[in-house]
Design an enzyme around this catalytic site. Structure first.
Site, PDB file in Angstrom:
ATOM      1  N   CYS A  35     -49.711   9.463 -30.273  1.00 23.29           N
ATOM      2  CA  CYS A  35     -48.768   9.880 -31.328  1.00 23.29           C
ATOM      3  C   CYS A  35     -48.621   8.826 -32.416  1.00 23.29           C
ATOM      4  O   CYS A  35     -47.829   9.019 -33.356  1.00 23.29           O
ATOM      5  CB  CYS A  35     -47.388  10.152 -30.735  1.00 23.29           C
ATOM      6  SG  CYS A  35     -47.362  11.293 -29.342  1.00 23.29           S
TER       7      CYS A  35
ATOM      8  N   HIS B 214     -40.989  11.843 -29.045  1.00 22.78           N
ATOM      9  CA  HIS B 214     -41.856  13.018 -28.914  1.00 22.78           C
ATOM     10  C   HIS B 214     -41.675  13.585 -27.516  1.00 22.78           C
ATOM     11  O   HIS B 214     -41.996  12.933 -26.528  1.00 22.78           O
ATOM     12  CB  HIS B 214     -43.316  12.668 -29.147  1.00 22.78           C
ATOM     13  CG  HIS B 214     -44.246  13.821 -28.910  1.00 22.78           C
ATOM     14  ND1 HIS B 214     -43.967  15.097 -29.350  1.00 22.78           N
ATOM     15  CD2 HIS B 214     -45.447  13.897 -28.269  1.00 22.78           C
ATOM     16  CE1 HIS B 214     -44.956  15.905 -28.996  1.00 22.78           C
ATOM     17  NE2 HIS B 214     -45.856  15.200 -28.338  1.00 22.78           N
TER      18      HIS B 214
ATOM     19  N   HIS C  59     -42.093  16.742 -24.630  1.00 26.79           N
ATOM     20  CA  HIS C  59     -42.819  17.920 -24.148  1.00 26.79           C
ATOM     21  C   HIS C  59     -41.885  18.832 -23.349  1.00 26.79           C
ATOM     22  O   HIS C  59     -42.344  19.591 -22.501  1.00 26.79           O
ATOM     23  CB  HIS C  59     -43.994  17.499 -23.259  1.00 26.79           C
ATOM     24  CG  HIS C  59     -45.168  16.981 -24.024  1.00 26.79           C
ATOM     25  ND1 HIS C  59     -46.401  16.782 -23.455  1.00 26.79           N
ATOM     26  CD2 HIS C  59     -45.293  16.618 -25.324  1.00 26.79           C
ATOM     27  CE1 HIS C  59     -47.247  16.320 -24.354  1.00 26.79           C
ATOM     28  NE2 HIS C  59     -46.594  16.206 -25.504  1.00 26.79           N
TER      29      HIS C  59
ATOM     30  N   GLU D 142     -21.742  24.911 -31.299  1.00 29.03           N
ATOM     31  CA  GLU D 142     -21.024  23.644 -31.362  1.00 29.03           C
ATOM     32  C   GLU D 142     -21.975  22.451 -31.433  1.00 29.03           C
ATOM     33  O   GLU D 142     -21.726  21.483 -32.163  1.00 29.03           O
ATOM     34  CB  GLU D 142     -20.093  23.502 -30.153  1.00 29.03           C
ATOM     35  CG  GLU D 142     -19.279  22.215 -30.127  1.00 29.03           C
ATOM     36  CD  GLU D 142     -18.246  22.129 -31.249  1.00 29.03           C
ATOM     37  OE1 GLU D 142     -17.720  21.021 -31.481  1.00 29.03           O
ATOM     38  OE2 GLU D 142     -17.967  23.171 -31.899  1.00 29.03           O
TER      39      GLU D 142
ATOM     40  N   HIS E 211     -46.399  23.187 -27.680  1.00 37.15           N
ATOM     41  CA  HIS E 211     -46.666  21.767 -27.434  1.00 37.15           C
ATOM     42  C   HIS E 211     -45.379  20.991 -27.150  1.00 37.15           C
ATOM     43  O   HIS E 211     -45.189  20.490 -26.050  1.00 37.15           O
ATOM     44  CB  HIS E 211     -47.386  21.192 -28.663  1.00 37.15           C
ATOM     45  CG  HIS E 211     -47.754  19.746 -28.545  1.00 37.15           C
ATOM     46  ND1 HIS E 211     -48.873  19.220 -29.149  1.00 37.15           N
ATOM     47  CD2 HIS E 211     -47.151  18.697 -27.935  1.00 37.15           C
ATOM     48  CE1 HIS E 211     -48.942  17.915 -28.894  1.00 37.15           C
ATOM     49  NE2 HIS E 211     -47.905  17.580 -28.163  1.00 37.15           N
TER      50      HIS E 211
ATOM     51  N   ASP F 118     -56.982  33.460 -42.616  1.00 37.32           N
ATOM     52  CA  ASP F 118     -57.704  32.203 -42.518  1.00 37.32           C
ATOM     53  C   ASP F 118     -59.034  32.492 -41.857  1.00 37.32           C
ATOM     54  O   ASP F 118     -59.222  33.544 -41.238  1.00 37.32           O
ATOM     55  CB  ASP F 118     -56.876  31.199 -41.703  1.00 37.32           C
ATOM     56  CG  ASP F 118     -57.505  29.815 -41.686  1.00 37.32           C
ATOM     57  OD1 ASP F 118     -58.251  29.510 -42.632  1.00 37.32           O
ATOM     58  OD2 ASP F 118     -57.247  29.062 -40.739  1.00 37.32           O
TER      59      ASP F 118
ATOM     60  N   GLU G 164     -60.853  30.114 -39.583  1.00 38.69           N
ATOM     61  CA  GLU G 164     -61.045  29.541 -38.265  1.00 38.69           C
ATOM     62  C   GLU G 164     -60.257  30.292 -37.194  1.00 38.69           C
ATOM     63  O   GLU G 164     -59.034  30.217 -37.133  1.00 38.69           O
ATOM     64  CB  GLU G 164     -60.628  28.071 -38.255  1.00 38.69           C
ATOM     65  CG  GLU G 164     -61.475  27.212 -39.165  1.00 38.69           C
ATOM     66  CD  GLU G 164     -61.131  25.745 -39.041  1.00 38.69           C
ATOM     67  OE1 GLU G 164     -61.159  25.065 -40.070  1.00 38.69           O
ATOM     68  OE2 GLU G 164     -60.840  25.290 -37.922  1.00 38.69           O
TER      69      GLU G 164
END
Length: 451
Positions: free
Chosen positions: A136, A154, A156, A179, A229, A311, A313
């Site tokens: 990261c 980070h 998971h 809240e 992720h 797109d 891909e």
């Protein structure tokens, strides 16, 4: 004085060397304020030691919360020192591939404010792997740069994954009248909390450009969700980042539970979810995109939507066509294309963009970046240096405009000369025909190249 043609080779080499030395001197001058912080004595101060211990403790705690299990996730903090401005403070980061519940201060990396590793953990015996800084790191550095953060987490955590999967078309997580929203910087109970969602990639570093764009687009956010992720969360200090992380995870979990109860978490009344044309919605802000090869011909578009943007891909074209055909073609024809079109206005524009990007990369110490010599030394040397830089960019799959624009021009030439023949999924033509017959526009340069 202009160099003569007979001595251009020697002069060119000296010119490049002088450019390199000059840039190096500029970098040293810019980093002069951080010189003291990089000394070995400073690395052994109590402030650095405390920051290492803090990250190790947070990793162990976050493991029990399910945020960093399976060696996933990461934590980083700035080394607080009142005598050093925050942009120049050292950075402590957790390593990659290490059991977070067994983390100790000696496992930590220490980096300079501009991302250079100053201290590396001592390797441990088998079965430990050689030390490696967190994957990261590039994203953490980008958050520090753009948000003046004091810490980044980070996670998971399962709830941060599931909340992005309930509706795969949403590009934002929205929630209001809860809240715990008050625990998010700059928000109150009745505010609408909005967290951008970006798409996951196979390599962590490839998220750098998407997370950069998300931060720019959502100036108030202190988090970015990555679909399927996890989530990146930051704050002015480690306490702020940790507090917000706990609140975000609470709100993600609350949204999941509300959805399970058939309630809409994004509206003030949290009333029943409305089923619109067979798709469960959360409020009225539905931003849709189509995923790998599944166009869903019976999928209904709201009356207010008149355009579908595709797109290439994995949507209209198999990803293997990109990786196995287009990318190798661009690499093989890079020098040939630049030489054949060097004097054209389009290629000169491509070269100018590359010069600007490479200059920026060189100043930031990006691996593989080499100076581009001036035009007067001859196009052969200019092209050779451009090829070296572009090849380095392609090896790391850089998401920069200069590279993408040049690749597009090379591929266009390949399609026009029939050296490239496109491939699309079986349902693409049928879907395009149906949408066209319905009066729906489908603008896509990528698709038009292949169909």
């Amino acid at each position: 004085m202009e160099p003569s043609s007979s001595s251009s080779g020697a002069v060119n080499g000296c010119s490049i060397m002088r450019m390199t030395e000059s840039l190096s001197q500029q970098i040293m001058i810019r980093n002069d304020m951080a010189t003291t912080a990089r000394s070995q004595a400073y690395l052994e101060t109590k402030a650095v030691s405390d920051a290492k211990s803090l990250v190790a403790e947070l990793c162990r705690q976050f493991y029990t919360m399910g945020w960093v299990s399976g060696t996933g996730g990461s934590v980083t903090v700035k080394v607080h020192d009142d005598s050093v401005p925050r942009p120049h403070q050292l950075i402590v980061m957790s390593p990659s591939g290490v059991q977070k519940e067994r983390m100790v201060p000696e496992d930590m990396y220490v980096l300079s404010s501009d991302g250079f590793i100053l201290s590396t953990p001592t390797p441990k015996p088998y079965p430990y792997k050689p030390p490696k800084c967190t994957d990261c790191a590039l994203l953490f550095m980008k958050v520090y740069e753009m948000c003046n953060a004091g810490a980044v987490i980070h996670s998971h955590g399962m709830e941060s994954c599931l909340v992005t999967m309930i509706n795969p078309f949403l590009k934002e997580f929205q929630i209001t009248h809860m809240e715990m929203i008050k625990g998010i910087q700059g928000h109150s109970y009745s505010d609408e909390l909005v967290v951008p969602i970006i798409e996951n990639t196979s390599l962590e570093g490839e998220l750098t450009e998407p997370i950069t764009e998300a931060i720019r687009a959502y100036s108030k956010t202190t988090a970015v969700l990555v679909r399927n992720h996890g989530v990146y969360i930051w704050g002015d200090s480690w306490i702020s980042a940790k507090t917000q992380a706990e609140c975000y995870h609470y709100l993600f979990d609350a949204a999941i539970k509300l959805h399970q109860l058939g309630l809409d978490w994004s509206t003030p009344c949290h009333g029943p979810i409305h089923n619109f044309n067979g798709v469960w919605g959360s409020g009225g802000n539905l931003s849709r995109s189509f995923r790998t090869g599944a166009f869903g011909l019976d999928y209904m578009i709201e009356p207010s939507q008149h355009c579908i943007l595709l797109d290439n891909e994995g949507t209209a074209t198999p990803i293997t066509f990109i990786t196995n055909v287009l990318v190798p073609y661009a690499l093989d024809n890079l020098g040939k294309h630049l030489a054949a079109t060097y004097d054209s206005e389009e290629t000169q524009e491509d070269i100018n963009l590359l010069r600007s990007q490479i200059q920026d990369d060189f100043e930031k110490g990006v691996v593989g970046a080499v100076p581009i010599p001036p035009d007067y030394v001859g196009k052969e040397l200019v092209i050779a240096s451009l090829v070296a830089n572009v090849e380095a960019m392609m090896r790391t799959d850089r998401k920069v405009i200069a590279l993408k624009q040049l690749q597009g021009h090379i591929w266009r030439t390949g399609f026009q000369s029939n050296e490239l023949v496109g491939v699309v999924f079986d349902d693409v033509q049928e879907a395009l025909q149906k949408w066209h017959a319905s009066g729906i526009k489908v603008p896509s340069l990528s698709v038009s190249c292949y169909v």
